[in-house]
Each structure stands twice: as C-alpha cells, then as structure tokens.
Design a protein around this motif. Structure first.
Motif, PDB file in Angstrom:
ATOM      1  N   TYR A 136      18.245   2.784  -5.329  1.00  0.00           N
ATOM      2  CA  TYR A 136      16.598   2.396  -4.805  1.00  0.00           C
ATOM      3  C   TYR A 136      16.376   0.772  -4.779  1.00  0.00           C
ATOM      4  CZ  TYR A 136      11.667   2.207  -4.621  1.00  0.00           C
ATOM      5  OH  TYR A 136      10.184   2.173  -4.096  1.00  0.00           O
ATOM      6  N   THR A 137      16.539   0.410  -3.594  1.00  0.00           N
ATOM      7  CA  THR A 137      16.628  -1.073  -3.392  1.00  0.00           C
ATOM      8  C   THR A 137      15.531  -1.538  -2.335  1.00  0.00           C
ATOM      9  OG1 THR A 137      18.183  -2.847  -3.007  1.00  0.00           O
ATOM     10  CG2 THR A 137      18.382  -0.999  -1.767  1.00  0.00           C
ATOM     11  N   ALA A 138      15.638  -2.958  -2.065  1.00  0.00           N
ATOM     12  CA  ALA A 138      14.700  -3.384  -1.285  1.00  0.00           C
ATOM     13  C   ALA A 138      15.288  -4.208  -0.330  1.00  0.00           C
ATOM     14  CB  ALA A 138      13.774  -4.444  -2.395  1.00  0.00           C
ATOM     15  N   SER A 139      14.301  -5.143   0.584  1.00  0.00           N
ATOM     16  CA  SER A 139      15.069  -5.878   1.688  1.00  0.00           C
ATOM     17  C   SER A 139      15.995  -6.659   1.178  1.00  0.00           C
ATOM     18  CB  SER A 139      13.675  -6.569   2.448  1.00  0.00           C
ATOM     19  OG  SER A 139      12.824  -5.569   2.780  1.00  0.00           O
ATOM     20  N   THR A 140      15.979  -7.095   0.167  1.00  0.00           N
ATOM     21  CA  THR A 140      17.274  -7.815  -0.605  1.00  0.00           C
ATOM     22  C   THR A 140      18.522  -7.514   0.153  1.00  0.00           C
ATOM     23  OG1 THR A 140      15.826  -8.299  -2.435  1.00  0.00           O
ATOM     24  CG2 THR A 140      17.994  -9.287  -2.501  1.00  0.00           C
ATOM     25  N   SER A 159       8.776 -17.751  -2.811  1.00  0.00           N
ATOM     26  CA  SER A 159       9.175 -17.028  -4.152  1.00  0.00           C
ATOM     27  C   SER A 159      10.541 -17.158  -4.109  1.00  0.00           C
ATOM     28  CB  SER A 159       8.579 -15.712  -4.435  1.00  0.00           C
ATOM     29  OG  SER A 159       8.957 -14.717  -3.457  1.00  0.00           O
ATOM     30  N   GLY A 160      11.258 -18.385  -3.704  1.00  0.00           N
ATOM     31  CA  GLY A 160      12.705 -18.435  -3.878  1.00  0.00           C
ATOM     32  C   GLY A 160      13.267 -18.475  -2.418  1.00  0.00           C
ATOM     33  N   ASN A 161      14.318 -19.236  -2.124  1.00  0.00           N
ATOM     34  CA  ASN A 161      14.819 -19.235  -0.800  1.00  0.00           C
ATOM     35  C   ASN A 161      15.626 -17.924  -0.575  1.00  0.00           C
ATOM     36  OD1 ASN A 161      14.536 -22.072  -0.232  1.00  0.00           O
ATOM     37  ND2 ASN A 161      16.081 -22.646  -1.607  1.00  0.00           N
ATOM     38  N   GLY A 162      15.430 -17.654   0.841  1.00  0.00           N
ATOM     39  CA  GLY A 162      16.044 -16.336   1.282  1.00  0.00           C
ATOM     40  C   GLY A 162      15.262 -15.151   1.106  1.00  0.00           C
ATOM     41  N   ASN A 163      13.936 -15.243   0.244  1.00  0.00           N
ATOM     42  CA  ASN A 163      13.121 -14.131  -0.176  1.00  0.00           C
ATOM     43  C   ASN A 163      12.485 -13.685   1.221  1.00  0.00           C
ATOM     44  OD1 ASN A 163      14.168 -14.215  -2.633  1.00  0.00           O
ATOM     45  ND2 ASN A 163      12.005 -14.461  -3.741  1.00  0.00           N
ATOM     46  N   PRO A 164      12.131 -12.369   1.168  1.00  0.00           N
ATOM     47  CA  PRO A 164      11.275 -11.906   2.435  1.00  0.00           C
ATOM     48  C   PRO A 164       9.935 -13.133   2.873  1.00  0.00           C
ATOM     49  CG  PRO A 164      11.862 -10.151   0.889  1.00  0.00           C
ATOM     50  CD  PRO A 164      12.306 -11.377   0.208  1.00  0.00           C
ATOM     51  N   ASN A 165       9.346 -13.555   1.832  1.00  0.00           N
ATOM     52  CA  ASN A 165       8.328 -14.295   2.364  1.00  0.00           C
ATOM     53  C   ASN A 165       8.728 -15.499   2.995  1.00  0.00           C
ATOM     54  OD1 ASN A 165       8.799 -15.456  -0.316  1.00  0.00           O
ATOM     55  ND2 ASN A 165       6.646 -15.917  -0.730  1.00  0.00           N
ATOM     56  N   HIS A 166       9.800 -15.790   2.623  1.00  0.00           N
ATOM     57  CA  HIS A 166      10.498 -17.170   3.262  1.00  0.00           C
ATOM     58  C   HIS A 166      10.859 -17.007   4.579  1.00  0.00           C
ATOM     59  CE1 HIS A 166      13.906 -20.443   2.972  1.00  0.00           C
ATOM     60  NE2 HIS A 166      12.729 -20.698   3.771  1.00  0.00           N
ATOM     61  N   LEU A 167      11.456 -15.824   4.766  1.00  0.00           N
ATOM     62  CA  LEU A 167      11.813 -15.205   6.123  1.00  0.00           C
ATOM     63  C   LEU A 167      10.441 -15.253   7.179  1.00  0.00           C
ATOM     64  CD1 LEU A 167      14.561 -12.741   5.741  1.00  0.00           C
ATOM     65  CD2 LEU A 167      14.811 -15.330   6.146  1.00  0.00           C
ATOM     66  N   ALA A 168       9.369 -14.772   6.592  1.00  0.00           N
ATOM     67  CA  ALA A 168       8.248 -14.567   7.022  1.00  0.00           C
ATOM     68  C   ALA A 168       7.474 -15.975   7.671  1.00  0.00           C
ATOM     69  CB  ALA A 168       7.171 -13.610   6.357  1.00  0.00           C
ATOM     70  N   ALA A 173      -5.449 -12.053  15.715  1.00  0.00           N
ATOM     71  CA  ALA A 173      -5.793 -13.487  15.562  1.00  0.00           C
ATOM     72  C   ALA A 173      -5.407 -14.445  16.488  1.00  0.00           C
ATOM     73  CB  ALA A 173      -5.439 -13.872  14.084  1.00  0.00           C
ATOM     74  N   GLY A 174      -4.543 -14.006  17.477  1.00  0.00           N
ATOM     75  CA  GLY A 174      -3.861 -14.840  18.429  1.00  0.00           C
ATOM     76  C   GLY A 174      -2.564 -15.026  18.406  1.00  0.00           C
ATOM     77  N   LEU A 175      -1.714 -14.213  17.602  1.00  0.00           N
ATOM     78  CA  LEU A 175      -0.263 -14.404  17.612  1.00  0.00           C
ATOM     79  C   LEU A 175       0.272 -12.753  17.690  1.00  0.00           C
ATOM     80  CD1 LEU A 175       1.779 -16.473  17.309  1.00  0.00           C
ATOM     81  CD2 LEU A 175       2.057 -15.882  14.885  1.00  0.00           C
ATOM     82  N   PRO A 176       0.419 -12.414  18.924  1.00  0.00           N
ATOM     83  CA  PRO A 176       0.823 -10.905  19.108  1.00  0.00           C
ATOM     84  C   PRO A 176       2.580 -11.102  18.966  1.00  0.00           C
ATOM     85  CG  PRO A 176       0.227 -12.170  21.476  1.00  0.00           C
ATOM     86  CD  PRO A 176      -0.390 -12.757  20.237  1.00  0.00           C
ATOM     87  N   GLY A 177       3.103 -10.085  18.298  1.00  0.00           N
ATOM     88  CA  GLY A 177       4.306  -9.932  18.471  1.00  0.00           C
ATOM     89  C   GLY A 177       4.799 -10.520  17.010  1.00  0.00           C
ATOM     90  N   PHE A 178       4.145 -11.143  16.249  1.00  0.00           N
ATOM     91  CA  PHE A 178       4.485 -11.536  14.911  1.00  0.00           C
ATOM     92  C   PHE A 178       4.286 -10.222  13.986  1.00  0.00           C
ATOM     93  CE2 PHE A 178       3.979 -13.287  10.735  1.00  0.00           C
ATOM     94  CZ  PHE A 178       4.922 -13.971  10.408  1.00  0.00           C
ATOM     95  N   GLU A 179       5.747  -9.505  13.820  1.00  0.00           N
ATOM     96  CA  GLU A 179       5.738  -8.200  13.144  1.00  0.00           C
ATOM     97  C   GLU A 179       6.911  -8.636  11.978  1.00  0.00           C
ATOM     98  OE1 GLU A 179       6.223  -4.941  15.470  1.00  0.00           O
ATOM     99  OE2 GLU A 179       4.386  -5.223  16.494  1.00  0.00           O
ATOM    100  N   ILE A 180       6.667  -8.611  10.689  1.00  0.00           N
ATOM    101  CA  ILE A 180       7.617  -8.916   9.728  1.00  0.00           C
ATOM    102  C   ILE A 180       7.136  -8.093   8.404  1.00  0.00           C
ATOM    103  CG2 ILE A 180       7.134 -11.139   9.012  1.00  0.00           C
ATOM    104  CD1 ILE A 180      10.204 -11.882   8.724  1.00  0.00           C
ATOM    105  N   ASN A 181       7.842  -7.577   7.402  1.00  0.00           N
ATOM    106  CA  ASN A 181       7.542  -7.111   6.251  1.00  0.00           C
ATOM    107  C   ASN A 181       8.616  -6.995   5.559  1.00  0.00           C
ATOM    108  OD1 ASN A 181       8.718  -4.163   7.023  1.00  0.00           O
ATOM    109  ND2 ASN A 181       7.366  -4.540   8.507  1.00  0.00           N
ATOM    110  N   SER A 182       8.625  -6.373   4.175  1.00  0.00           N
ATOM    111  CA  SER A 182       9.592  -6.207   3.171  1.00  0.00           C
ATOM    112  C   SER A 182       9.412  -4.743   2.877  1.00  0.00           C
ATOM    113  CB  SER A 182       9.435  -6.888   1.962  1.00  0.00           C
ATOM    114  OG  SER A 182       8.215  -6.811   1.318  1.00  0.00           O
ATOM    115  N   TRP A 183      10.351  -3.937   2.412  1.00  0.00           N
ATOM    116  CA  TRP A 183      10.688  -2.578   2.361  1.00  0.00           C
ATOM    117  C   TRP A 183      11.374  -2.270   0.846  1.00  0.00           C
ATOM    118  CZ3 TRP A 183      15.466  -2.028   2.149  1.00  0.00           C
ATOM    119  CH2 TRP A 183      16.503  -2.716   3.035  1.00  0.00           C
ATOM    120  N   ASN A 184      10.937  -0.949   0.639  1.00  0.00           N
ATOM    121  CA  ASN A 184      11.960  -0.487  -0.569  1.00  0.00           C
ATOM    122  C   ASN A 184      12.477   0.808   0.116  1.00  0.00           C
ATOM    123  OD1 ASN A 184       9.781  -0.848  -3.666  1.00  0.00           O
ATOM    124  ND2 ASN A 184      10.831  -2.466  -2.121  1.00  0.00           N
ATOM    125  N   ALA A 185      13.619   1.049  -0.246  1.00  0.00           N
ATOM    126  CA  ALA A 185      14.269   2.311   0.459  1.00  0.00           C
ATOM    127  C   ALA A 185      15.660   2.933  -0.383  1.00  0.00           C
ATOM    128  CB  ALA A 185      14.946   2.154   1.580  1.00  0.00           C
TER     129      ALA A 185
END
Length: 323
Positions: free
Chosen positions: A93-97, A159-168, A241-253
C-alpha cells in the motif's frame, strides 16, 4: 529418437499446461495476508491501509495484517514486497512517492514499473492553492497577474523537494507561465505554520490540512484541482478560475509483485472495488477527510503511464533534485 523426443516434448508441454490450470484454479487466498506500508504508523496512509486490511479479513476469512516498514522515502518497504513470494498474499500500500522515486532517485534497487503490478487505486488527494491574506490577489487571475508582474518574488512552501505538492507548484508555473520560488520544509505542518505567519506567501496543500484556516480567514483559497466541490467551502476549480488543463493530484494505491498470476490480480482488484463501495468504508474515509477513488488494475495502470509522462516533464523542466 526424433519421434520419442517429440513425444516427450509434447508431454512436457501438456504437463506444464495442466499445472497452469491447477494453479489458476487453486483457492485464493489460502493463507494469511500482509499489507506492507512503507510509511510510519500514525500517518495519513496508516488508517486507510488498516480499513482495507480489516475488510479483507472479514470478506475472505483470512487474517490480514498491516506491516509498517518506513524508511528511505518508502524504498525500504517497497523493496520488501519483492522479497516475498509473488502469489498475491503480500501487498504493497503506497502513494505517489512510488512513481516520483523512479524519476528522482538514482540506482533504485528495483524498477518501479517493471517489478510491480498495480491492483487498484484507493484514494486521491487533490490540491488547493492557498495564499496568505497579505497577498494582493483575491482570485487566481489576479494571482497569476501578480506573479507575472513580479517574477521570482513569490515564495511558496513545499513539504520537501520532489513531494507531490512541489510538483504541483512547478506544474502550475509551467501552465500559467509564471516563476515562483519553492521553499522546502520537513513536512506539511511546518510549511503551513510559516504560511500562516507570512514567511511564505502561497502553498499547494491537501484540503484537509488547510480547511479550518480557510474558514477562519487565516488563509485565502484561490482554486482547487478537484472536480467536486469541497464540503462547506466555495472554491472554484482551476478551469473555472481561468486555468483549464491544470490537473494534478496525489494518490494511494495497492500493488503486488509483477509475477503475480493474472487471476489473482483480477480477484484482488475486484475485491478492493467492492470494499471501497461499502457505505461504512465511505463513512470511515469521510471522517478522515477522504473519499474512495477506485480504478481497477488496468485502468490504474493507464493512469500511472499518464502520470509518469507528466511528472517526468515537470521534473526535467524544473530541474528538481532531492535534498
């Protein structure tokens, strides 16, 4: 000799085929199961993994335990899966990491894609762009205009280099055509604290971490990457809000080893889908500010391929390096 050799060869093929049929028809699970969690106990992934373990135990009548194996940015626990038999009785059971490590960590002791088979996605975390109230922007368009007028002057917390919110954050810069400065912290808590204090001006955060601050007026929410309204909040999507195409998230799988037989993969995937559809599971996830996000083995595999391409482009364009 030639005829005998041919007959022997055909007999061997038939025997292997019969063994394959017998394997495919063998009951699964036929023993207790283990879910490896490459994160510490008590984190956001831990209770969700335990919900899955409890339901698998109830549904199949075999004990399912959660085995926390944190360390090395999930690498230790992930590698542990490959040391277990590829028979479906050990899950990861892991995440986007898991995906991000493949792009940022040199000399991984495994191939993040070839060595693993996705079973199902479990939950997805979208991001809300929040700013400190001192930022002179009341909506996303004004924020983008501000960032363009003063390139490189807006600091945003990660919350750290390379974390999902950094990529966002870097992906936002690419999509909006702006340049901001990422400021790394050791976790989301310290990052939000400095955002509240005004030391940094913006952040891409999971909603559960900032909803209370938004309602209290301590942070201003500009846009949300999700496609559903957030409970109790009126925040536009990035498209609205004016930026179509901006889609990014993190997941668990959940994953298994790549050598796991296909019938077992399909059975696991179907069972996870049933579990995530249960009303009490939805209720338990909602209490943690999450909701099920189920994609089966093949569908989630396709999602992984898309995310891999997107993340690779972000990492390359922003020249992201680990600490």
């Amino acid at each position: 000799m030639t005829i005998l050799s041919a007959l022997a060869k055909r007999a061997s093929v038939l025997l292997l085929a019969l063994c394959g049929v017998a394997w495919a028809q063998a009951p699964f699970p036929n023993q207790g199961m283990r879910i490896i969690l490459p994160f510490p106990a008590g984190g956001s992934t831990d209770p969700v993994a335990r919900i899955i373990a409890q339901k698998l135990t109830e549904e199949w009548g075999k004990p399912v335990i959660v085995d926390n194996k944190p360390g090395a940015n999930t690498i230790i626990g992930t590698e542990a899966l490959l040391k277990a038999p590829a028979d479906g009785h050990t899950l990861l059971y892991t995440a986007s990491t898991h995906l991000i490590n493949s792009l940022l960590v040199p000399n991984l002791p495994y191939d993040s894609f070839k060595d693993f088979q996705p079973i199902a996605s479990i939950v997805r975390s979208d991001f809300v762009l929040v700013v400190h109230p001192s930022v002179p922007a009341n909506n996303l368009r004004e924020f983008i205009a501000l960032a363009k007028a003063k390139p490189g002057t807006i600091d945003y917390a990660i919350s750290g280099n390379g974390n999902p919110n950094h990529l966002a954050g870097e992906y936002f810069g690419m999509q909006a055509g702006v340049k901001m400065n990422s400021v790394p912290y050791k976790g989301g808590g310290p990052a939000i604290n400095d955002l509240l204090g005004g030391q940094v001006k913006a952040m891409f955060s999971v909603p559960t971490a900032v909803t209370g601050h938004i309602k209290a007026g301590k942070l201003r929410a500009l846009a949300y990457t999700g496609d559903k309204p957030l409970p109790g909040l009126s925040i536009p999507s990035f498209a609205q809000a004016g930026l179509p195409g901006f889609e990014i998230n993190s997941w668990n799988a959940i994953f298994v080893s790549a050598g796991t037989p296909r019938p077992i993969v399909e059975k696991l995937s179907a069972q996870i889908g049933k579990i995530l559809a249960l009303p009490d599971v939805k209720e338990k996830l909602a209490a943690q500010g999450q909701e099920p996000w189920f994609q089966g083995a093949d569908q989630f595999g396709a999602t992984l391929a898309v995310d891999r391409q997107k993340y690779a482009a972000i990492v390359k364009a922003a020249n992201i390096k680990l600490d």
